[in-house]
Design a protein around this motif. Structure first.
Motif, mmCIF file in Angstrom:
data_model
loop_
_atom_site.group_PDB
_atom_site.id
_atom_site.type_symbol
_atom_site.label_atom_id
_atom_site.label_comp_id
_atom_site.label_asym_id
_atom_site.label_seq_id
_atom_site.Cartn_x
_atom_site.Cartn_y
_atom_site.Cartn_z
ATOM 1 N N HIS A 171 49.451 85.715 46.287
ATOM 2 C CA HIS A 171 50.085 85.373 47.570
ATOM 3 C C HIS A 171 51.212 86.373 47.856
ATOM 4 C CE1 HIS A 171 52.099 83.113 50.710
ATOM 5 N NE2 HIS A 171 51.125 82.202 50.685
ATOM 6 N N PRO A 172 51.301 86.892 49.084
ATOM 7 C CA PRO A 172 52.362 87.858 49.415
ATOM 8 C C PRO A 172 53.769 87.351 49.091
ATOM 9 C CG PRO A 172 50.738 87.790 51.164
ATOM 10 C CD PRO A 172 50.373 86.686 50.212
ATOM 11 N N ALA A 173 53.992 86.045 49.232
ATOM 12 C CA ALA A 173 55.319 85.497 48.917
ATOM 13 C C ALA A 173 55.645 85.670 47.438
ATOM 14 C CB ALA A 173 55.374 84.013 49.297
ATOM 15 N N ILE A 174 54.638 85.538 46.566
ATOM 16 C CA ILE A 174 54.853 85.709 45.128
ATOM 17 C C ILE A 174 55.146 87.172 44.813
ATOM 18 C CG2 ILE A 174 53.833 85.423 42.847
ATOM 19 C CD1 ILE A 174 54.510 82.807 44.384
ATOM 20 N N LEU A 175 54.406 88.087 45.430
ATOM 21 C CA LEU A 175 54.669 89.512 45.203
ATOM 22 C C LEU A 175 56.079 89.883 45.648
ATOM 23 C CD1 LEU A 175 51.336 91.310 46.201
ATOM 24 C CD2 LEU A 175 52.019 90.291 44.031
ATOM 25 N N ARG A 176 56.524 89.335 46.759
ATOM 26 C CA ARG A 176 57.878 89.640 47.247
ATOM 27 C C ARG A 176 58.941 89.024 46.332
ATOM 28 N NH1 ARG A 176 57.505 89.655 53.894
ATOM 29 N NH2 ARG A 176 55.521 90.802 53.982
ATOM 30 N N ARG A 210 52.648 99.760 45.003
ATOM 31 C CA ARG A 210 53.659 98.758 45.372
ATOM 32 C C ARG A 210 53.812 98.675 46.882
ATOM 33 N NH1 ARG A 210 59.807 97.594 43.498
ATOM 34 N NH2 ARG A 210 60.761 97.539 45.556
ATOM 35 N N GLU A 211 53.996 99.796 47.544
ATOM 36 C CA GLU A 211 54.195 99.794 48.994
ATOM 37 C C GLU A 211 52.973 99.245 49.720
ATOM 38 O OE1 GLU A 211 55.221 103.724 50.196
ATOM 39 O OE2 GLU A 211 57.015 103.814 48.944
ATOM 40 N N THR A 212 51.800 99.602 49.240
ATOM 41 C CA THR A 212 50.565 99.140 49.881
ATOM 42 C C THR A 212 50.413 97.627 49.743
ATOM 43 O OG1 THR A 212 49.528 101.259 49.335
ATOM 44 C CG2 THR A 212 48.068 99.470 50.000
ATOM 45 N N LEU A 213 50.653 97.111 48.550
ATOM 46 C CA LEU A 213 50.502 95.669 48.318
ATOM 47 C C LEU A 213 51.503 94.857 49.124
ATOM 48 C CD1 LEU A 213 49.870 95.523 44.457
ATOM 49 C CD2 LEU A 213 48.188 95.313 46.289
ATOM 50 N N LEU A 214 52.739 95.337 49.203
ATOM 51 C CA LEU A 214 53.784 94.582 49.893
ATOM 52 C C LEU A 214 53.599 94.561 51.411
ATOM 53 C CD1 LEU A 214 56.955 95.543 47.804
ATOM 54 C CD2 LEU A 214 55.675 93.387 47.777
ATOM 55 N N ARG A 215 52.717 95.391 51.929
ATOM 56 C CA ARG A 215 52.435 95.381 53.372
ATOM 57 C C ARG A 215 51.381 94.335 53.741
ATOM 58 N NH1 ARG A 215 52.478 101.200 53.103
ATOM 59 N NH2 ARG A 215 50.185 101.183 53.083
ATOM 60 N N GLN A 216 50.687 93.781 52.741
ATOM 61 C CA GLN A 216 49.597 92.842 53.022
ATOM 62 C C GLN A 216 50.149 91.480 53.448
ATOM 63 O OE1 GLN A 216 46.687 94.468 53.083
ATOM 64 N NE2 GLN A 216 48.022 96.155 52.405
ATOM 65 N N LYS A 217 49.362 90.756 54.246
ATOM 66 C CA LYS A 217 49.850 89.515 54.844
ATOM 67 C C LYS A 217 49.237 88.237 54.257
ATOM 68 C CE LYS A 217 50.839 91.816 59.219
ATOM 69 N NZ LYS A 217 50.572 91.877 60.686
#
Length: 593
Positions: free
Chosen positions: A489-494, A560-567
């Protein structure tokens, strides 16, 4: 189910992947019929006789379990010892033993009926525990209770007959007594109705390197003896009556898996570093003392998480300081000179520890548990801190406090630690006054306050299991919402990124000790997010190490940058698969198993 056993058409059953590997064989149905118990009223003149019969059945059960231990010792099986020890403790636990005797006398009923009532109440309590590992310990109570009932009523304990062909053991549940009787040549897999990844069947299967699928609920009713089956312990899949094409596919998959396992042996003693030389520390999560030696053999560079709850379970009183000290010394001796991270007691609310009395709570996962309980019951925490500090004189120890939600808790823990250190100095006990002190980051508040907390601790360790559960408001033990438990989940990555950035800025240690760390695909994500220390089940160390050694850390920033852009979680997974396919042009088995 896509077919039926009666038509002998291929069908599949999905369970819990308990122990990896592929097995092909015929069903051996372990007949463990439940004991039928009739509750009967008895006269006062028969009460003493019923109590005596119950006590005799408990004593016979004790002798039987000790005989099982002796068989395990003769077969050089060390892993299941702690399971038998736990069951022996349960025999005399007041919640079972004294409660049954009290019920015989108070209700004036027969011993079997009284025991059945007590067992049902205990099992209902275990079913309500949120923590998977502790919930599965209810199987100990059930197995012990079944043994006592059989002995009370004069029934023989079930035994596995001699096997003449390669067999898949299919049972409602399996006990250590069952496993020590098994023919290791002919038994190729375990399948059970009950259980999860931390059930005894799963633990035993992994220790014996036998594929296992558990938690199939009704498999003993769905498969007849002799049915041909394929067991995929890596994905939790059972295929009954496989077609010729399915059989061919799984024979090839089995060959690939076994070749891959042999390859992993090479990596156990190699350093954990990326292709371009970036060093990574891979450590072990330990539940029991008996897991230390296998973890060391698998290449663990120390212990990233020692769960101390094992010393408090299934006993009448908490362990004293000396008992704890001896346990820590054993772990340190196994891993010296590598560090051992000891987490203070993490029980309460949804977790049991005998000798610690708590009122029922409406929402135990968010109640008086973990560090909250320790600070409320400081006598227990002081005793544990004394043992940990004294152990630190004999090897590198790191102290970790769980479920921290704010700075005030850290300061309370630090103040208590300072007081205990002062006591030990006065008493002349040596200890490491500079031992690193860290916290588990597993609550959203700790994530938001990571920069503040980093100023007052020496390291962070991310407990991803609870962090995901709390961040996404998902009870992963609830089958209705478990699908929302999304590690990607993007929230977990952030959240992981925020904690990593705070740790790096403060110059403190940083690790992950949740299940994510042991998943090869996610280990690459953690490297990209800035983590260099991963702690996991020891069986996953070689898998992760092999992939890490093929990874180039120069790719971290781009990933890292690519993953953090996902929704969405699906977007993250799709993006990750594309990135890894580019980084690893050849197929990587670690991403399949």
């Amino acid at each position: 189910m896509n077919g039926s056993a009666k038509t002998k058409e291929q069908f599949c059953l999905q369970g819990v992947a308990a122990s990896p590997g592929i097995a092909i064989g015929e069903v051996y149905l372990l007949d463990r019929q439940r004991i039928s118990v009739v509750e009967q009223q008895i006269g006062p003149e028969h009460l003493d006789a019923e109590v005596a019969a119950f006590s005799a059945a408990v004593e016979l059960t004790r002798l039987q379990l000790e005989q099982v231990q002796e068989q395990l010792r003769q077969n050089c099986q060390q892993e299941p010892f702690h399971i038998i020890d736990t069951q022996l403790l349960i025999l005399r636990d007041p919640l079972l033993y004294e409660a049954t005797i009290a019920r015989i006398r108070q209700l004036q009923i027969n011993a079997a009926g009284a025991l059945k009532q007590v067992l049902q109440e205990l099992l209902r309590t275990f079913e309500g525990i949120a923590d998977e590992y502790l919930r599965e310990r209810g199987s100990d109570v059930e197995l012990v209770g079944e043994r006592i009932l059989r002995n009370l009523q004069g029934h023989e304990q079930p035994r596995v007959a001699r096997l003449e062909r390669r067999s898949v053991i299919v049972a409602h549940d399996l006990s250590p007594a069952d496993t020590c009787q098994l023919d290791r040549v002919q038994v190729v897999a375990f399948v059970t109705d009950l259980g999860g990844r931390t059930s005894h069947t799963a633990i035993l299967a992994r220790s014996l390197d036998i594929p296992a699928v558990v938690g199939l609920e009704r498999v003993t009713q769905q498969l007849p003896a002799g049915a041909p089956v394929i067991i995929d312990g890596s994905s939790g899949l059972l295929i009954a009556y496989p077609t010729a094409e399915t059989l061919r596919q799984y024979l090839e998959k089995k060959r690939r898996y076994e070749f891959y396992q042999k390859q992993l042996q090479v990596y156990r003693d190699l350093p954990a570093c990326t292709r371009d030389g970036a060093s990574i520390r891979l450590q072990a999560n330990l539940e029991f003392l008996q897991e230390a030696e296998p973890a060391r053999r698998n290449g663990a560079e120390g212990v990233g998480l020692l769960r101390t709850e094992f010393m408090y379970m299934a006993r009448q009183q908490p362990p004293d300081e000396e008992e704890q000290l001896q346990a820590y010394r054993q772990i340190l001796a196994s891993f010296r000179p590598d560090p051992v991270t000891i987490r203070t007691l993490d029980v309460g609310g949804d977790k049991f520890a005998s000798g610690i009395c708590l009122a029922d709570e409406a929402n135990p996962a968010m109640g008086l548990r973990s560090i909250r309980l320790s600070l409320w019951e400081q006598r227990l925490l002081r005793q544990q801190l004394r043992a940990i500090l004294r152990a630190s004189a004999e090897g590198p120890v790191r102290l970790m406090f769980p479920m921290i939600s704010g700075l005030s808790e850290v300061r309370q823990c630090r103040a208590l630690l300072d007081e205990v250190m002062a006591e030990l100095r006065l008493e002349g006990h040596p200890f490491d006054a500079r031992l690193p002190v860290g916290i588990m980051v597993e609550t959203p508040s700790a994530v938001f306050l990571a920069d503040v907390l980093a100023e007052e601790v020496d390291f962070f360790s991310i407990g991803t299991n609870d962090l995901i559960q709390y961040c996404l408001a998902v009870d992963r033990s609830n089958e209705h919402v478990a699908y929302l438990y999304e590690p990607f989940h993007p929230a977990i990555l952030r959240a992981l990124t925020r904690v990593a950035d705070a740790a790096h800025q403060a110059g403190i240690g940083l690790s992950v000790c949740g299940e994510m760390a042991g998943e090869p695909m996610f280990s690459i994500v953690l490297l990209a997010l800035g983590y260099r220390e991963l702690s996991m089940n020891s069986s996953g160390i070689s898998r992760v190490k092999k992939l890490v050694r093929q990874w180039d850390s120069h790719s971290n920033s781009v990933l890292r940058e690519t993953l953090l852009r996902q929704k969405t979680a699906a977007d993250v997974l799709r993006c990750l698969q594309q990135q890894l396919a580019s980084a690893f042009p050849e197929a990587v088995p670690e991403l399949d198993y």
